[in-house]
Design an enzyme around this catalytic site. Structure first.
Site, PDB file in Angstrom:
ATOM      1  CB  SER A 142     -34.882  16.244 -12.403  1.00 40.73           C
ATOM      2  OG  SER A 142     -35.602  16.589 -11.225  1.00 40.73           O
ATOM      3  CE1 TYR A 156     -39.066  17.070 -15.588  1.00 41.40           C
ATOM      4  CE2 TYR A 156     -38.542  16.599 -13.293  1.00 41.40           C
ATOM      5  CZ  TYR A 156     -38.318  17.311 -14.454  1.00 41.40           C
ATOM      6  OH  TYR A 156     -37.329  18.272 -14.487  1.00 41.40           O
TER       7      TYR A 156
END
Ligand code: NAP
Length: 248
Positions: A142, A156
């Site tokens: 990401s 995350y």
């Protein structure tokens, strides 16, 4: 239709929906036979399989909950048993858990690490044991691994940054066997995880150098398919961000 991946066998984790489904279908359009994994969305996984079969590919859906440590060994073994080998591994399955660090429980931590980090590591271990020269490993990270644009992303972002370290180290190690290892880092991509009309969508669009819209799962799939193909034979240990310039 391209045949760059003719005869190749791919495993895409989390291929029932979103980015993983788009990747599986793109690899199939490029000629690969494809196994996908899912946890709960069996109907959606079966639909993706049917679409790939409809263009003449062999395809299977494997139920694999990445919370279980044995899931990736089982998925790799089933892919090899049913499709005949493993040339391309795409570590795509992931979860997004956000919140202030003060509120995270140990269970939140363990779950994110199990799905976003441990499963890709164990899938790479299984692939390292089974893949031949020419093999490709691509992990979906990401752009939030590089930059956290809002609070709440510690868990995350940490999990996605781990994929970068692992992939660079494995590029050097598995390069000895002729296997490439790379990371694709999407930014805001319109899926159930991050709908283009969701709560933070306007903030996300405001950060983009290419304004107007989220990336589509198909945008990401195109980059993954290129990395899986012959044109990327000399690319390894690299990180490709595809986020419409959000981190520019
Ligand atoms: P999504 O729409 O939520 O789809 C997630 C996929 O992962 C589904 O196929 C789901 O299977 C599977 N999955 C979820 N939990 C699992 C588990 N415990 N074990 C095995 N599979 C599991 O997500 P997405 O947006 O396509 O995201 C795909 C990847 O891209 C993720 O790694 C995500 O972190 C990354 N990413 C997404 C964005 C974005 O904006 N969308 C941005 C950057 C990175 P079921 O259908 O069976 O539940």
């Amino acid at each position: 239709m391209s045949s760059a991946l003719e005869g190749k066998i791919a495993l895409v984790t989390g291929g029932s929906r979103g980015i993983g489904a788009a990747i599986a279908k793109q690899l199939a359009r490029d000629g690969a036979n494809v196994a996908i994994t899912y946890t709960s969305a069996k109907d959606k996984a079966d639909e993706v399989v049917k679409e790939m079969e409809a263009i003449g590919r062999r395809a299977i859906a494997i139920r694999a909950d990445n919370l279980a440590a044995e899931a990736m060994d089982l998925a790799v073994n089933e892919t090899i048993a049913k499709l005949g080998g493993l040339d391309i591994l795409v570590n795509n399955a992931g979860i997004l858990h956000t919140g202030p660090i003060e509120d995270f429980t140990l269970e939140d931590f363990e779950q994110t690490i199990a799905i976003n980090v441990r499963a890709p590591f164990l899938a790479c271990r299984a692939a390292g044991r089974q893949m031949q020269a020419g093999g490709r490993i691509i992990s979906i990270g990401s752009n939030l691994a590089d930059r956290a644009p809002r609070p709440g992303l510690s868990l995350y972002s940490m999990s996605k940054a781990a994929l970068v370290g692992m992939s660079k180290a494995l590029a050097r190690e598995l390069g000895q066997k002729g296997i490439t290892v790379n990371v694709v880092q999407p930014g805001s991509t319109d899926t159930e995880m991050n709908p283009a009309d969701g709560a933070f969508a306007d903030n996300q669009r405001a950060r983009m150098a290419l304004p107007g819209r989220f990336a589509t799962p198909e945008d990401v799939a195109g980059l993954v398919a290129w990395l899986a193909g012959p044109g990327a034979a000399s690319v390894t240990g690299s990180v490709y961000t595809i986020d419409r310039g959000s981190n520019a």
